[in-house]
Design a protein around this motif. Structure first.
Motif, PDB file in Angstrom:
ATOM      1  N   ALA A  59       1.868   9.014  -4.430  1.00 47.57           N
ATOM      2  CA  ALA A  59       3.132   9.188  -5.126  1.00 47.57           C
ATOM      3  C   ALA A  59       4.292   8.619  -4.333  1.00 47.57           C
ATOM      4  N   THR A  60       4.286   8.773  -3.027  1.00 43.33           N
ATOM      5  CA  THR A  60       5.324   8.210  -2.177  1.00 43.33           C
ATOM      6  C   THR A  60       4.685   7.645  -0.921  1.00 43.33           C
ATOM      7  N   VAL A  61       5.393   6.731  -0.272  1.00 36.50           N
ATOM      8  CA  VAL A  61       4.990   6.217   1.028  1.00 36.50           C
ATOM      9  C   VAL A  61       6.229   6.190   1.924  1.00 36.50           C
ATOM     10  N   ASP A  62       6.014   6.043   3.236  1.00 40.18           N
ATOM     11  CA  ASP A  62       7.084   5.863   4.202  1.00 40.18           C
ATOM     12  C   ASP A  62       6.913   4.518   4.891  1.00 40.18           C
ATOM     13  N   VAL A  63       8.015   3.957   5.373  1.00 41.86           N
ATOM     14  CA  VAL A  63       7.948   2.812   6.273  1.00 41.86           C
ATOM     15  C   VAL A  63       7.676   3.340   7.667  1.00 41.86           C
ATOM     16  N   ALA A 313       6.523  -7.719  -5.386  1.00 41.60           N
ATOM     17  CA  ALA A 313       5.171  -7.875  -4.846  1.00 41.60           C
ATOM     18  C   ALA A 313       4.343  -6.670  -5.255  1.00 41.60           C
ATOM     19  N   VAL A 314       3.058  -6.888  -5.441  1.00 44.90           N
ATOM     20  CA  VAL A 314       2.154  -5.811  -5.822  1.00 44.90           C
ATOM     21  C   VAL A 314       1.045  -5.715  -4.783  1.00 44.90           C
ATOM     22  N   THR A 315       0.800  -4.500  -4.294  1.00 46.63           N
ATOM     23  CA  THR A 315      -0.322  -4.238  -3.405  1.00 46.63           C
ATOM     24  C   THR A 315      -1.343  -3.398  -4.159  1.00 46.63           C
ATOM     25  N   ALA A 316      -2.367  -2.940  -3.455  1.00 44.12           N
ATOM     26  CA  ALA A 316      -3.376  -2.110  -4.099  1.00 44.12           C
ATOM     27  C   ALA A 316      -2.834  -0.748  -4.483  1.00 44.12           C
ATOM     28  N   GLU A 317      -1.667  -0.362  -3.931  1.00 48.50           N
ATOM     29  CA  GLU A 317      -1.172   0.988  -4.189  1.00 48.50           C
ATOM     30  C   GLU A 317       0.205   1.043  -4.840  1.00 48.50           C
ATOM     31  N   GLY A 318       0.914  -0.079  -4.952  1.00 46.22           N
ATOM     32  CA  GLY A 318       2.243   0.029  -5.511  1.00 46.22           C
ATOM     33  C   GLY A 318       2.867  -1.305  -5.864  1.00 46.22           C
ATOM     34  N   VAL A 319       3.902  -1.220  -6.688  1.00 51.28           N
ATOM     35  CA  VAL A 319       4.729  -2.371  -7.047  1.00 51.28           C
ATOM     36  C   VAL A 319       6.030  -2.236  -6.257  1.00 51.28           C
ATOM     37  N   ARG A 331       9.846   1.175  -4.909  1.00 53.59           N
ATOM     38  CA  ARG A 331       8.380   1.210  -5.059  1.00 53.59           C
ATOM     39  C   ARG A 331       8.016   2.024  -6.291  1.00 53.59           C
ATOM     40  N   LEU A 332       7.119   1.451  -7.115  1.00 51.18           N
ATOM     41  CA  LEU A 332       6.501   2.170  -8.223  1.00 51.18           C
ATOM     42  C   LEU A 332       5.032   2.365  -7.881  1.00 51.18           C
ATOM     43  N   PRO A 333       4.561   3.600  -7.730  1.00 52.14           N
ATOM     44  CA  PRO A 333       3.140   3.802  -7.430  1.00 52.14           C
ATOM     45  C   PRO A 333       2.268   3.280  -8.575  1.00 52.14           C
ATOM     46  N   VAL A 345       1.991   3.129 -14.104  1.00 58.52           N
ATOM     47  CA  VAL A 345       2.862   3.258 -12.932  1.00 58.52           C
ATOM     48  C   VAL A 345       3.434   4.661 -12.877  1.00 58.52           C
ATOM     49  N   GLY A 346       3.712   5.101 -11.651  1.00 59.84           N
ATOM     50  CA  GLY A 346       4.317   6.404 -11.447  1.00 59.84           C
ATOM     51  C   GLY A 346       5.822   6.305 -11.325  1.00 59.84           C
ATOM     52  N   GLU A 347       6.432   7.374 -10.817  1.00 62.55           N
ATOM     53  CA  GLU A 347       7.882   7.460 -10.748  1.00 62.55           C
ATOM     54  C   GLU A 347       8.417   6.674  -9.548  1.00 62.55           C
ATOM     55  N   PRO A 348       9.460   5.864  -9.738  1.00 62.85           N
ATOM     56  CA  PRO A 348       9.978   5.036  -8.651  1.00 62.85           C
ATOM     57  C   PRO A 348      10.598   5.858  -7.531  1.00 62.85           C
ATOM     58  N   HIS A 349      10.512   5.340  -6.324  1.00 61.56           N
ATOM     59  CA  HIS A 349      11.261   5.912  -5.213  1.00 61.56           C
ATOM     60  C   HIS A 349      11.715   4.785  -4.300  1.00 61.56           C
TER      61      HIS A 349
END
Length: 396
Positions: A59-63, A313-319, A331-333, A345-349
């Motif tokens: 749902a979320t990631v951090d840098v 850009a799109v990865t395996a886990e997010g846009v 990021r959109l999961p 897609v999930g909720e943007p953060h």
């Protein structure tokens, strides 16, 4: 490599904003920005993305790490990461192409093609030397390169061979794309099908976007020689989708779904799932609300002050979407296709809010890291020491 100002070299940059879903596919403005629940596309909008389990990201990631790859870039715009670790970057205003080596050295591209760019490319407003893509990666050998360039007559796609830092003479493979000071499009990308995709703007004339015979306000799909690609929805036409205002970011999920980021006019910026032949509503609709009229609604919208989206850009886990005016990385999961969300897609953060200033482009690397290109020296930003810069991010 230097750590960019505002980022910890090793550590966690907290996610600064998490958006809460709204109701019934209608955007609202909440205390932390827009809220949206994606609406399903209308029937007849084009083939659905491939089915199957698909990706599913957190749902979320951090840098967790950010470091400069290169600094001192001048109004950078286009970004192409190569398999051998080199990166191609275009400079919009002075029509330069540079090669960024893995050690951070920035090398000017020379040769007949570079001379052509200096002579033929015209910078006005948002025009100049924009997108860059590679038609197959030779892993250190000569590269078949395509560039999106503004000339005195039009925007056009140019093709040549890059051998080291020497660019051969360029030949136009697609011409006649409308050009203007604003809404100039410009992104190039090679899709998973091997064809070249070109994003164009309406160049200030909104009627172009709904005219299938006009190249403005479209996403185009062509061969390496500029011909309409096989299987395009309009026979004999390079048009892949229409009804766009100014798309500047495109990318594909591992299951084949195509995403695009689009500038709104004054209210809503968008991310859309792109289907062949589908109409995305501009200028009749901005943001949500077009499904009842036969248009495809976006899967996410933001107020223009929070995004002004450029690269994607799109990865395996997010846009991931680079924001200019919003000065953040959205990021959109990714969810499994056919899962809880019709468009997957999930909720943007938001990440990096205010940390690096304006963000023009983002690219996904094979190991899951991201490259982000800042854009603070284009006349609209607030340059800081070292700008503009190419930054490598690790997210978890």
């Amino acid at each position: 490599m230097r750590t960019p100002r505002g980022l910890a070299a090793i550590g966690v940059v907290a996610v600064l904003a998490v958006l809460v879903a709204g109701c019934s596919g209608t955007p609202e403005v909440g205390p932390t920005g827009p809220r949206v629940t994606p609406s399903p596309a209308p029937s007849g909008a084009g083939p659905e993305p491939s089915a199957g389990a698909g990706p599913s990201g957190p749902a979320t990631v951090d840098v967790v790490d950010g470091s400069d790859v290169a600094t001192g870039l001048r109004a950078p715009w286009g970004l192409a990461a190569l398999a051998d670790g080199r990166v191609l970057v275009t400079s919009r205003d002075d029509a330069r192409l540079v090669v960024v080596r893995p050690d951070g050295r920035v090398l000017d591209v020379t040769g007949p093609g570079a001379a052509q760019l200096a002579e033929q490319v015209v910078h006005r407003g948002e025009g100049g030397l924009l997108g860059v893509a590679v038609l197959g990666d030779a892993r250190g050998g000569p590269l078949d390169v395509v560039l999106y360039a503004t000339t005195a007559q039009d925007n056009r796609v140019l093709r040549g061979t890059l051998d080291g830092t020497t660019l051969s003479a360029l030949r136009p493979v697609l011409t006649g794309i409308p050009a203007a000071d604003h809404h100039d499009g410009g992104r190039l990308a090679v899709g998973p099908d091997g064809y070249l995709y070109v994003t164009t703007g309406d160049a200030g004339r909104t009627s172009r976007s709904q005219d299938v015979d006009d190249l403005g306000g479209k996403i185009l799909r062509i061969t390496a020689d500029g011909e309409p690609a096989e299987g395009n929805p309009f026979p004999g036409s390079p048009v892949w989708s229409l009804g766009h205002r100014n798309v500047q970011g495109i990318g594909w999920a591992p299951d084949g779904r195509m995403f695009a980021a689009e500038f709104g006019q004054s209210t809503w910026d968008e991310v859309n799932v792109i289907r062949p032949g589908a109409n995305y509503g501009w200028p009749l609709v901005e943001g949500m609300g077009g499904a009842d009229q036969g248009f495809v609604d976006p899967v996410a919208v933001w107020a223009t002050s929070d995004a002004s989206p450029s690269g994607l850009a799109v990865t395996a886990e997010g846009v991931y979407v680079a924001g200019l005016r919003g000065e953040r990385l959205w990021r959109l999961p990714l969810l499994a296709a056919g899962g809880a969300d019709a468009d997957g897609v999930g909720e943007p953060h938001a990440l990096l809010t205010g940390e690096l200033g304006r963000l023009r482009a983002v690219a996904a690397l094979g190991d899951g890291d991201l490259l982000v290109l800042t854009n603070n020296t284009d006349g609209r930003g607030r340059p800081r020491a070292g700008d503009d810069r190419l930054v490598r991010l690790t997210v978890r």
